[in-house]
Each structure stands twice: as C-alpha cells, then as structure tokens.
Write a protein that holds these residues in place. Structure first.
Motif, PDB file in Angstrom:
ATOM      1  N   ALA A 235      53.373  91.574  28.512  1.00 31.53           N
ATOM      2  CA  ALA A 235      54.443  90.639  28.871  1.00 31.53           C
ATOM      3  C   ALA A 235      55.088  91.038  30.194  1.00 31.53           C
ATOM      4  N   ALA A 236      55.285  92.338  30.399  1.00 34.13           N
ATOM      5  CA  ALA A 236      55.854  92.813  31.659  1.00 34.13           C
ATOM      6  C   ALA A 236      54.913  92.528  32.817  1.00 34.13           C
ATOM      7  N   TRP A 237      53.630  92.732  32.606  1.00 30.90           N
ATOM      8  CA  TRP A 237      52.625  92.469  33.650  1.00 30.90           C
ATOM      9  C   TRP A 237      52.626  90.994  34.031  1.00 30.90           C
ATOM     10  N   ARG A 238      52.815  90.143  33.060  1.00 37.23           N
ATOM     11  CA  ARG A 238      52.807  88.704  33.327  1.00 37.23           C
ATOM     12  C   ARG A 238      54.129  88.188  33.891  1.00 37.23           C
ATOM     13  N   GLY A 239      55.161  89.015  33.849  1.00 38.65           N
ATOM     14  CA  GLY A 239      56.460  88.553  34.327  1.00 38.65           C
ATOM     15  C   GLY A 239      57.139  87.609  33.369  1.00 38.65           C
ATOM     16  N   ASP A 240      56.827  87.750  32.086  1.00 43.20           N
ATOM     17  CA  ASP A 240      57.363  86.858  31.053  1.00 43.20           C
ATOM     18  C   ASP A 240      58.655  87.456  30.492  1.00 43.20           C
ATOM     19  N   LEU A 241      59.782  87.136  31.127  1.00 47.49           N
ATOM     20  CA  LEU A 241      61.058  87.730  30.738  1.00 47.49           C
ATOM     21  C   LEU A 241      61.433  87.387  29.304  1.00 47.49           C
ATOM     22  N   GLU A 242      61.214  86.153  28.902  1.00 46.65           N
ATOM     23  CA  GLU A 242      61.573  85.743  27.540  1.00 46.65           C
ATOM     24  C   GLU A 242      60.823  86.574  26.502  1.00 46.65           C
ATOM     25  N   GLN A 243      59.526  86.768  26.713  1.00 42.85           N
ATOM     26  CA  GLN A 243      58.741  87.559  25.769  1.00 42.85           C
ATOM     27  C   GLN A 243      59.118  89.035  25.837  1.00 42.85           C
ATOM     28  N   VAL A 244      59.409  89.527  27.037  1.00 44.58           N
ATOM     29  CA  VAL A 244      59.842  90.919  27.180  1.00 44.58           C
ATOM     30  C   VAL A 244      61.120  91.159  26.381  1.00 44.58           C
ATOM     31  N   ARG A 245      62.096  90.261  26.524  1.00 43.91           N
ATOM     32  CA  ARG A 245      63.347  90.389  25.772  1.00 43.91           C
ATOM     33  C   ARG A 245      63.084  90.340  24.269  1.00 43.91           C
ATOM     34  N   LYS A 246      62.269  89.402  23.861  1.00 41.91           N
ATOM     35  CA  LYS A 246      61.975  89.232  22.438  1.00 41.91           C
ATOM     36  C   LYS A 246      61.354  90.496  21.856  1.00 41.91           C
ATOM     37  N   LEU A 247      60.426  91.093  22.584  1.00 36.78           N
ATOM     38  CA  LEU A 247      59.752  92.287  22.090  1.00 36.78           C
ATOM     39  C   LEU A 247      60.702  93.483  22.037  1.00 36.78           C
ATOM     40  N   VAL A 248      61.499  93.656  23.095  1.00 31.40           N
ATOM     41  CA  VAL A 248      62.438  94.777  23.118  1.00 31.40           C
ATOM     42  C   VAL A 248      63.463  94.635  22.004  1.00 31.40           C
TER      43      VAL A 248
ATOM     44  N   THR B  86      54.624 103.096  31.926  1.00 34.46           N
ATOM     45  CA  THR B  86      55.518 102.330  31.063  1.00 34.46           C
ATOM     46  C   THR B  86      55.392 100.837  31.369  1.00 34.46           C
ATOM     47  N   PRO B  87      55.925  99.962  30.508  1.00 34.67           N
ATOM     48  CA  PRO B  87      55.945  98.529  30.817  1.00 34.67           C
ATOM     49  C   PRO B  87      56.645  98.227  32.145  1.00 34.67           C
ATOM     50  N   LEU B  88      57.718  98.955  32.438  1.00 32.59           N
ATOM     51  CA  LEU B  88      58.406  98.767  33.719  1.00 32.59           C
ATOM     52  C   LEU B  88      57.464  99.033  34.877  1.00 32.59           C
ATOM     53  N   GLU B  89      56.696 100.085  34.786  1.00 35.56           N
ATOM     54  CA  GLU B  89      55.758 100.416  35.860  1.00 35.56           C
ATOM     55  C   GLU B  89      54.631  99.394  35.951  1.00 35.56           C
ATOM     56  N   TRP B  90      54.240  98.821  34.827  1.00 31.83           N
ATOM     57  CA  TRP B  90      53.258  97.737  34.862  1.00 31.83           C
ATOM     58  C   TRP B  90      53.831  96.524  35.610  1.00 31.83           C
ATOM     59  N   ALA B  91      55.101  96.206  35.345  1.00 32.98           N
ATOM     60  CA  ALA B  91      55.737  95.075  36.025  1.00 32.98           C
ATOM     61  C   ALA B  91      55.829  95.321  37.518  1.00 32.98           C
TER      62      ALA B  91
ATOM     63  N   SER C 147      54.009  93.141  40.428  1.00 33.22           N
ATOM     64  CA  SER C 147      54.783  92.480  41.489  1.00 33.22           C
ATOM     65  C   SER C 147      54.191  92.756  42.860  1.00 33.22           C
ATOM     66  N   ARG C 148      53.572  93.896  43.031  1.00 38.53           N
ATOM     67  CA  ARG C 148      52.958  94.243  44.311  1.00 38.53           C
ATOM     68  C   ARG C 148      51.715  93.404  44.602  1.00 38.53           C
ATOM     69  N   LEU C 149      51.149  92.835  43.549  1.00 38.85           N
ATOM     70  CA  LEU C 149      49.954  92.013  43.716  1.00 38.85           C
ATOM     71  C   LEU C 149      50.280  90.535  43.872  1.00 38.85           C
ATOM     72  N   GLN C 150      51.555  90.157  43.697  1.00 36.26           N
ATOM     73  CA  GLN C 150      51.964  88.764  43.730  1.00 36.26           C
ATOM     74  C   GLN C 150      52.595  88.414  45.075  1.00 36.26           C
ATOM     75  N   SER C 151      52.323  87.208  45.539  1.00 32.59           N
ATOM     76  CA  SER C 151      52.926  86.753  46.793  1.00 32.59           C
ATOM     77  C   SER C 151      54.363  86.291  46.586  1.00 32.59           C
ATOM     78  N   GLU C 152      54.725  85.971  45.342  1.00 30.80           N
ATOM     79  CA  GLU C 152      56.083  85.544  45.031  1.00 30.80           C
ATOM     80  C   GLU C 152      56.729  86.555  44.084  1.00 30.80           C
ATOM     81  N   PRO C 153      58.044  86.724  44.167  1.00 30.34           N
ATOM     82  CA  PRO C 153      58.741  87.727  43.339  1.00 30.34           C
ATOM     83  C   PRO C 153      58.944  87.261  41.899  1.00 30.34           C
ATOM     84  N   THR C 154      57.836  87.026  41.191  1.00 32.12           N
ATOM     85  CA  THR C 154      57.925  86.493  39.826  1.00 32.12           C
ATOM     86  C   THR C 154      58.333  87.547  38.803  1.00 32.12           C
ATOM     87  N   HIS C 155      58.306  88.823  39.181  1.00 29.28           N
ATOM     88  CA  HIS C 155      58.593  89.889  38.229  1.00 29.28           C
ATOM     89  C   HIS C 155      59.979  90.501  38.407  1.00 29.28           C
ATOM     90  N   ASP C 156      60.760  90.002  39.353  1.00 29.69           N
ATOM     91  CA  ASP C 156      62.043  90.633  39.656  1.00 29.69           C
ATOM     92  C   ASP C 156      62.963  90.702  38.441  1.00 29.69           C
TER      93      ASP C 156
END
Length: 220
Positions: A151-164, A186-191, A195-204
């Motif tokens: 979920a962190a890798w995908r930038g899915d904040l809703e799922q990240v919150r739900k899991l935590v 860690t999941p944070l490091e995955w996110a 983000s370094r691979l994305q052209s847009e800041p979808t993981h912020d």
C-alpha cells in the motif's frame, strides 16, 4: 501463457499441447508484449471458471491474490497445486504477498483446509510440501513484504491508514531476499523509493503519515 525458457519464441501453452497432445485450460491472459513479439498463440485456451469442475475431476479456485493464477485441487491425488500464490524460502512455505493479503488471500487459503488434501505442489522453491506446512504458512507473514509495504509503494493513503489502524506494524521490514531492490526496508522506505520513480508526488501524503506514525513509536 508465457514464452518458453528454451527459445523465448514459443508460447509455453503451444509447446505443452504439442508435446502431450492435450487440450489447454487457463485464464486466457496472454502477455501483450509477447503477442507483439511472436504473434498470437496457436492453441485455443478454454477458460477456467473457479468452482466449475475440469476434466479428470479437478476443481479450480479463484486466485487468492486476485490475479490470473488458478489454484487446483486434484482429488484423486489429494493434492493442491499453486502457481505464484505460495513460495518456499529457507525451507519454509510462505504465502506470496498481495495487496489484499488479510482480506482475500488468507480467507481463501484457509477455506481450502476443508479439503482432504495431503500435499501441496508449488512453482517456486522446493515443489512438494505437506498439509502441515500449508497450515504453518498461513500463520507466517507474507513473503517478501507485508500488505502495508505494498500500500505504501502504491501511494494508497486510505489503505495505509486502514492497515495501520488495524494493527499492521509500520516498523516491519521486508525480507532480505526481496527480489526487486527493496530488501530489509520499512513501509516508509518503500514509499520513499517509489516516490523517486514517479514523475508526480503521489506518495507525499503516505510519507508524511508514515513518518508521523514512526515518530510516535520513537522510530523516526
């Protein structure tokens, strides 16, 4: 549904049908890049429908991970057969990670315990395992990382919150043998890596949220 390892120019389903003069059943999910490379497959693949019995009494199930892999139960052999749903690592049977590990994969796999199977055959690692190894795999963390990592890798904040909020461990690390360059993170490091691979800041938002969670746990 992939190319053969021998020449990379032949569909594996075509090679199998030529060799055994059999019919082919599958998900009809051919790799579009392979189609562009060598053209369409020669074989007509009859679609597998989960729950609908196949010739020989084989019973297919939906893929626990939600992709195009169909576990099969072979009643005469007392055997479950998997594609990439399970793997073996360091002598232990593991469930391969997926975005819906808790919601879908584990319930589907646990339901298979109602079947009187004695062994499990997998495609990656040591191929044959017994029923006890299958049961133990359902109690282990998924390989090579958790649903929170995905979920962190995908930038899915809703799922990240739900899991935590559901108890997922934000300090958990991916396995050292994770094959895609994200080992022991860690999941944070995955996110952050995603983000370094994305052209847009979808993981912020995910990064900010996980940093706050880690800080609260004294980890950041």
């Amino acid at each position: 549904m992939r190319e053969t390892w021998s020449d990379r120019q032949t569909w594996s389903v075509d090679a199998l049908v030529r060799r055994y003069r059999c019919r082919a059943f599958g998900p009809n999910a051919f790799d579009p890049d392979m189609i562009d490379k060598v053209g369409p497959a020669e074989t007509e693949v009859q679609k597998i429908v989960p729950g609908r019995e196949l010739p020989g009494g084989l019973l297919p199930f939906r893929d626990p991970r939600g992709w195009h892999e169909t576990p099969l139960y072979l009643p005469q052999q007392g055997t479950l057969v998997f594609g990439d749903g399970l793997t073996e690592r360091a002598g232990s049977l593991r469930v391969w990670m997926s975005p819906t590990h808790e919601e879908r994969a584990l319930p589907d796999l646990r339901a298979m315990l109602d079947l009187p199977f004695e062994r499990v055959i997998i495609s990656h690692g040591e191929p044959v395992h017994d029923r006890e190894a299958f049961q133990q795999a359902l109690e282990r963390p998924p390989w090579p990382a958790s649903s929170l990592h995905i979920a962190a890798w995908r930038g899915d904040l809703e799922q990240v919150r739900k899991l935590v909020e559901g108890g997922a461990d934000p300090t958990a690390r991916s396995e050292p043998d994770e094959p895609y360059g994200n080992s022991d993170l860690t999941p944070l490091e995955w996110a952050v890596n995603a983000s370094r691979l994305q052209s847009e800041p979808t993981h912020d938002d995910v990064i900010v949220y996980l940093k706050s969670v880690m800080k609260a746990k004294g980890m950041a």
